[in-house]
Design a protein around this motif. Structure first.
Motif, PDB file in Angstrom:
ATOM      1  N   ALA A  15      90.532  71.137  -8.820  1.00 49.25           N
ATOM      2  CA  ALA A  15      91.343  71.109  -7.535  1.00 49.25           C
ATOM      3  C   ALA A  15      90.600  70.667  -6.472  1.00 49.25           C
ATOM      4  O   ALA A  15      89.175  70.476  -6.633  1.00 49.25           O
ATOM      5  N   THR A  16      91.089  70.025  -5.529  1.00 49.34           N
ATOM      6  CA  THR A  16      90.372  69.227  -4.376  1.00 49.34           C
ATOM      7  C   THR A  16      90.646  70.185  -3.103  1.00 49.34           C
ATOM      8  O   THR A  16      91.682  70.224  -2.821  1.00 49.34           O
ATOM      9  N   SER A  17      89.537  70.390  -2.337  1.00 45.79           N
ATOM     10  CA  SER A  17      89.662  70.957  -0.961  1.00 45.79           C
ATOM     11  C   SER A  17      89.217  69.910  -0.059  1.00 45.79           C
ATOM     12  O   SER A  17      87.846  69.717   0.211  1.00 45.79           O
ATOM     13  N   GLY A  18      89.626  68.993   0.416  1.00 49.44           N
ATOM     14  CA  GLY A  18      89.500  67.888   1.120  1.00 49.44           C
ATOM     15  C   GLY A  18      89.515  66.537   0.487  1.00 49.44           C
ATOM     16  O   GLY A  18      88.410  66.177   0.253  1.00 49.44           O
ATOM     17  N   THR A  19      90.509  66.089   0.345  1.00 49.41           N
ATOM     18  CA  THR A  19      90.624  64.752  -0.339  1.00 49.41           C
ATOM     19  C   THR A  19      90.154  63.573   0.510  1.00 49.41           C
ATOM     20  O   THR A  19      89.998  63.879   1.521  1.00 49.41           O
ATOM     21  N   THR A  20      89.509  62.612  -0.288  1.00 48.93           N
ATOM     22  CA  THR A  20      88.621  61.568   0.592  1.00 48.93           C
ATOM     23  C   THR A  20      89.395  60.805   1.648  1.00 48.93           C
ATOM     24  O   THR A  20      88.961  60.604   2.757  1.00 48.93           O
ATOM     25  N   VAL A  21      90.740  60.622   1.344  1.00 44.35           N
ATOM     26  CA  VAL A  21      91.652  59.613   2.346  1.00 44.35           C
ATOM     27  C   VAL A  21      92.209  60.579   3.077  1.00 44.35           C
ATOM     28  O   VAL A  21      92.266  60.552   4.308  1.00 44.35           O
ATOM     29  N   LEU A  22      93.102  61.422   2.737  1.00 47.16           N
ATOM     30  CA  LEU A  22      94.159  62.116   3.466  1.00 47.16           C
ATOM     31  C   LEU A  22      93.375  63.505   3.904  1.00 47.16           C
ATOM     32  O   LEU A  22      93.945  63.910   4.924  1.00 47.16           O
ATOM     33  N   GLY A  23      92.431  64.117   3.525  1.00 48.40           N
ATOM     34  CA  GLY A  23      91.885  65.155   3.623  1.00 48.40           C
ATOM     35  C   GLY A  23      92.679  66.551   3.342  1.00 48.40           C
ATOM     36  O   GLY A  23      92.889  67.491   4.053  1.00 48.40           O
ATOM     37  N   ALA A  24      93.477  66.373   2.334  1.00 50.49           N
ATOM     38  CA  ALA A  24      94.367  67.302   1.910  1.00 50.49           C
ATOM     39  C   ALA A  24      93.742  68.357   1.096  1.00 50.49           C
ATOM     40  O   ALA A  24      92.591  68.252   0.322  1.00 50.49           O
ATOM     41  N   GLY A  42     103.869  65.160  -0.575  1.00 52.80           N
ATOM     42  CA  GLY A  42     104.033  64.081   0.286  1.00 52.80           C
ATOM     43  C   GLY A  42     102.743  64.201   1.401  1.00 52.80           C
ATOM     44  O   GLY A  42     102.328  63.399   1.870  1.00 52.80           O
ATOM     45  N   ARG A  43     102.059  65.170   1.120  1.00 53.65           N
ATOM     46  CA  ARG A  43     100.764  65.421   2.008  1.00 53.65           C
ATOM     47  C   ARG A  43      99.577  65.300   1.058  1.00 53.65           C
ATOM     48  O   ARG A  43      98.314  65.643   1.550  1.00 53.65           O
ATOM     49  N   GLY A  44      99.757  64.952  -0.210  1.00 52.57           N
ATOM     50  CA  GLY A  44      98.690  64.726  -0.878  1.00 52.57           C
ATOM     51  C   GLY A  44      97.847  65.994  -1.659  1.00 52.57           C
ATOM     52  O   GLY A  44      96.960  65.947  -2.327  1.00 52.57           O
ATOM     53  N   LYS A  45      98.899  67.158  -1.830  1.00 51.39           N
ATOM     54  CA  LYS A  45      98.373  68.467  -2.288  1.00 51.39           C
ATOM     55  C   LYS A  45      98.909  68.332  -3.847  1.00 51.39           C
ATOM     56  O   LYS A  45     100.229  68.096  -4.221  1.00 51.39           O
ATOM     57  N   MET A  46      98.028  68.993  -4.809  1.00 50.60           N
ATOM     58  CA  MET A  46      98.431  68.974  -6.056  1.00 50.60           C
ATOM     59  C   MET A  46      99.819  70.077  -6.135  1.00 50.60           C
ATOM     60  O   MET A  46      99.488  71.019  -5.478  1.00 50.60           O
ATOM     61  N   ASP A 100      94.322  71.359  -1.733  1.00 48.73           N
ATOM     62  CA  ASP A 100      95.056  71.880  -2.993  1.00 48.73           C
ATOM     63  C   ASP A 100      95.455  73.245  -2.821  1.00 48.73           C
ATOM     64  O   ASP A 100      94.535  74.157  -2.302  1.00 48.73           O
ATOM     65  N   PRO A 101      96.597  73.855  -3.241  1.00 47.31           N
ATOM     66  CA  PRO A 101      96.873  75.335  -2.954  1.00 47.31           C
ATOM     67  C   PRO A 101      96.043  75.904  -4.143  1.00 47.31           C
ATOM     68  O   PRO A 101      96.480  76.122  -5.161  1.00 47.31           O
ATOM     69  N   LEU A 102      95.069  76.615  -3.713  1.00 45.12           N
ATOM     70  CA  LEU A 102      94.269  77.110  -4.782  1.00 45.12           C
ATOM     71  C   LEU A 102      94.594  78.279  -5.524  1.00 45.12           C
ATOM     72  O   LEU A 102      94.349  78.354  -6.558  1.00 45.12           O
ATOM     73  N   ASP A 103      95.310  79.280  -4.712  1.00 43.61           N
ATOM     74  CA  ASP A 103      95.775  80.268  -5.399  1.00 43.61           C
ATOM     75  C   ASP A 103      96.856  80.162  -6.294  1.00 43.61           C
ATOM     76  O   ASP A 103      96.708  80.718  -7.531  1.00 43.61           O
ATOM     77  N   THR A 139      93.477  66.953 -13.061  1.00 41.02           N
ATOM     78  CA  THR A 139      93.207  67.180 -11.725  1.00 41.02           C
ATOM     79  C   THR A 139      94.030  66.494 -11.021  1.00 41.02           C
ATOM     80  O   THR A 139      94.969  65.906 -11.558  1.00 41.02           O
ATOM     81  N   SER A 140      93.817  66.468  -9.544  1.00 39.97           N
ATOM     82  CA  SER A 140      94.743  66.017  -8.790  1.00 39.97           C
ATOM     83  C   SER A 140      95.058  64.392  -8.805  1.00 39.97           C
ATOM     84  O   SER A 140      93.911  63.728  -8.873  1.00 39.97           O
ATOM     85  N   ALA A 141      96.061  63.699  -8.623  1.00 39.27           N
ATOM     86  CA  ALA A 141      96.032  62.339  -8.333  1.00 39.27           C
ATOM     87  C   ALA A 141      95.466  61.944  -7.130  1.00 39.27           C
ATOM     88  O   ALA A 141      95.386  60.563  -7.321  1.00 39.27           O
ATOM     89  N   GLU A 142      94.986  62.716  -6.368  1.00 42.64           N
ATOM     90  CA  GLU A 142      94.319  62.258  -5.159  1.00 42.64           C
ATOM     91  C   GLU A 142      92.814  62.695  -5.404  1.00 42.64           C
ATOM     92  O   GLU A 142      91.990  62.750  -4.350  1.00 42.64           O
ATOM     93  N   CYS A 143      92.574  63.067  -6.464  1.00 42.95           N
ATOM     94  CA  CYS A 143      90.915  63.466  -6.500  1.00 42.95           C
ATOM     95  C   CYS A 143      89.876  62.461  -6.328  1.00 42.95           C
ATOM     96  O   CYS A 143      90.336  61.162  -6.203  1.00 42.95           O
ATOM     97  N   HIS A 144      88.643  62.608  -6.257  1.00 46.78           N
ATOM     98  CA  HIS A 144      87.656  61.725  -6.248  1.00 46.78           C
ATOM     99  C   HIS A 144      87.431  60.784  -7.335  1.00 46.78           C
ATOM    100  O   HIS A 144      87.678  61.379  -8.626  1.00 46.78           O
ATOM    101  N   TYR A 145      87.182  59.604  -7.280  1.00 47.18           N
ATOM    102  CA  TYR A 145      86.921  58.672  -8.478  1.00 47.18           C
ATOM    103  C   TYR A 145      85.976  59.385  -9.465  1.00 47.18           C
ATOM    104  O   TYR A 145      85.966  58.926 -10.838  1.00 47.18           O
ATOM    105  N   SER A 146      85.046  60.117  -8.878  1.00 45.32           N
ATOM    106  CA  SER A 146      84.006  60.663  -9.864  1.00 45.32           C
ATOM    107  C   SER A 146      84.465  61.450 -10.996  1.00 45.32           C
ATOM    108  O   SER A 146      83.770  61.501 -12.179  1.00 45.32           O
ATOM    109  N   MET A 147      85.613  61.896 -11.053  1.00 45.00           N
ATOM    110  CA  MET A 147      86.251  62.600 -12.214  1.00 45.00           C
ATOM    111  C   MET A 147      86.189  61.776 -13.415  1.00 45.00           C
ATOM    112  O   MET A 147      86.214  62.044 -14.377  1.00 45.00           O
ATOM    113  N   LYS A 148      86.991  60.472 -13.114  1.00 43.54           N
ATOM    114  CA  LYS A 148      87.111  59.726 -14.195  1.00 43.54           C
ATOM    115  C   LYS A 148      85.624  59.379 -14.810  1.00 43.54           C
ATOM    116  O   LYS A 148      85.459  58.979 -15.813  1.00 43.54           O
TER     117      LYS A 148
END
Length: 502
Positions: A252-261, A224-228, A263-266, A195-204
């Motif tokens: 993957a995350t679509s809309g991270t909690t802090v930055l709103g990033a 630098g923009r918070g995307k995986m 991820d490139p899903l394709d 998962t992304s380093a910017e993911c929601h803490y619920s993954m842990k």
């Protein structure tokens, strides 16, 4: 109300004749409480002259609220006073200047739906006890599946995006190893997920709860923009295989909690296809961009996901909680994974089509009819009205960004791509200082101090946080359609007013 003594029936000293509650008095209490809610919550929800909160420290608030539970009940006039106190000292999340979380504002149609479901008190597990709400949920899920871009699918509403992510993790594991449902964890290889380093803490939390272990959650580095970074994901997948682990899931995350990033899903889906991994997209926050023809490109490639978490209670304001877990599979995988076949609920010889008894594919037994809130709002506004909510929120975000750029003492963290506007306020005392360690150490103290002042004043609520090496900054989130351009101006004026002497 005292029951009549005529033909009184006693069992174990308890009178069984007639009701033991005074229905008339109860109805009058409900009527008066509803009037109070209307006057103190609904009518004042958009009044900018009202405070966002009436702050009191915990020990003082305990005394003000009279929290003690006594042996005897209290009169209705006292209960109404308590209701008044609860409203007074609660945070007004409906206020146009509440920006603290990823939910805000008041949707009147969702509110009416909540009143109805609270009064009806249904549990959505079988058609016999919840016929309307099961059909509503089916209709809403079908429409959400269409917006994701799937031709068919399955899903269920549940209490929170965190639970949706847990559903996804467990379902992906079941798909990888169906025997786990009956045989448990023994004998399994070391399962690993990414998962992304910017993911929601619920993954842990989900990994811990499900027995996978937090050490088996691989956090993929972001740009630098918070995307995986897809190349980093693939590198980690190969490394896990080399070490003898068994990769089974990418989140993957679509809309991270802090930055709103986003991820490139394709590109991530390409990696998942090459390695046979389940792709889950946590779109709890960003999923609502799918409603907008202008902004749905943020989630380009989401149709390739195996499962999606999407929370209409956030951007679309369906009221907490309203969270959908959606699955592309249409082979009853959800039911196979979670079914316990309770014979006292899910009898197969009922007089109607038991395929509508959907409760057995949930981890819950009792379940609230959360889809009804979203359905009511969607019926009232239509798809175009929901689209306008999203477009307006992002337009307001763009307005705020441009204002931040104009104002002395305000500095953007980065250009946002969604409704998360992250920025620092630099007080006059720091504006001539070189941006070295001392500057950043002092700036780190500014946001918490301003937050304390704004909350105690009650003028607005705005979140702040440090993030991945960056000192405390404000995170402004735009959601509520009650928010105006003037509220954006007030936000920046108020921060400057509260922080200029620091």
């Amino acid at each position: 109300m005292v029951p009549s003594r005529k033909n009184t029936v006693f069992v174990d000293g308890v009178i069984l004749n007639g009701p033991t509650t005074d229905a008339k008095a109860g109805e009058k209490f409900v009527e008066e409480a509803c009037r109070l809610i209307m006057e103190e919550v609904v009518l004042k929800a958009t009044d900018i002259n009202e405070k966002v909160c009436e702050w009191r420290p915990p020990e003082q608030l305990k005394q003000l609220l009279d929290l003690e539970l006594r042996d005897t009940g209290e009169p209705h006039h006292r209960l109404l006073e308590l209701c008044q106190d609860v409203i007074r000292y609660s945070v007004k999340t409906n206020h146009p200047r509440f920006f603290n979380q990823l939910y805000a504002g008041l949707d009147y149609y969702s509110l009416v739906a909540r009143f109805m479901t609270e009064a009806l008190n249904p549990s959505v597990y079988t058609y016999e006890v919840s016929p309307v709400f099961l059909l509503v949920e089916e209709a809403v899920l079908k429409k959400m599946i269409e917006f994701i871009g799937w031709k068919e699918g399955d899903g269920i509403f549940n209490p929170g995006g965190s639970v949706s992510n847990m559903y996804a993790m467990n379902l992906a594991r079941y798909k990888y190893c169906p025997d786990i449902k009956e045989k448990g964890l023994s004998g399994l290889p070391r399962l690993i997920l990414f998962t992304s380093a910017e993911c929601h803490y619920s993954m842990k939390k989900a990994a811990s709860f499900l027995g996978i272990g937090t050490e088996n959650v691989c956090f993929v580095e972001t740009d630098g923009r918070g995307k995986m970074i897809p190349e980093e994901l693939e590198r980690q997948v190969w490394q896990a295989k080399k070490e003898g682990a068994a990769p089974f899931l990418v989140c993957a995350t679509s809309g991270t909690t802090v930055l709103g990033a986003f991820d490139p899903l394709d590109e991530i889906a390409d990696v998942c296809e090459r390695h046979g991994l389940w792709l889950h997209v946590d779109a709890s926050w960003g999923g609502s961009a799918l409603m907008s023809r202008k902004h749905r490109k943020l989630l380009h490639g989401i149709h390739r996901a195996d499962s999606v978490a999407w929370n209409p209670h956030k951007m679309l304001m369906a009221g907490i909680q309203c969270c959908a877990f959606l699955v592309k599979d249409k082979s009853d995988l959800l039911k196979k994974c979670y079914s316990a076949k309770a014979s006292y609920l899910f009898q197969q010889d009922k007089f109607y089509d038991v395929s509508y008894d959907t409760g057995d594919k949930s981890i819950q037994c009792s379940r609230r009819p959360d889809a009804f809130k979203f359905w009511m709002t969607w019926k009232a506004l239509g798809t175009l009205g929901l689209e306008e909510k999203v477009n307006r929120a992002l337009a307001l975000s763009r307005y705020l960004v441009e204002e931040i750029k104009k104002r002395e003492g305000f500095k953007l963290l980065m250009e946002p791509e969604y409704a998360n506007v992250c920025f620092w306020y630099i007080p006059p005392s720091l504006r001539e200082m070189e941006e070295g360690p001392e500057f950043w150490a002092k700036l780190h103290l500014v946001a918490p101090a301003i937050k304390e002042r704004m909350v105690k004043k009650g003028s607005l609520m705005l979140g702040y946080q440090p993030h991945r090496g960056k000192v405390n900054f404000f995170r402004q989130v735009l959601i509520s359609p009650q928010v105006r351009r003037e509220d954006m101006d007030f936000l920046l004026d108020e921060i400057d007013l509260l922080g200029r002497d620091m």
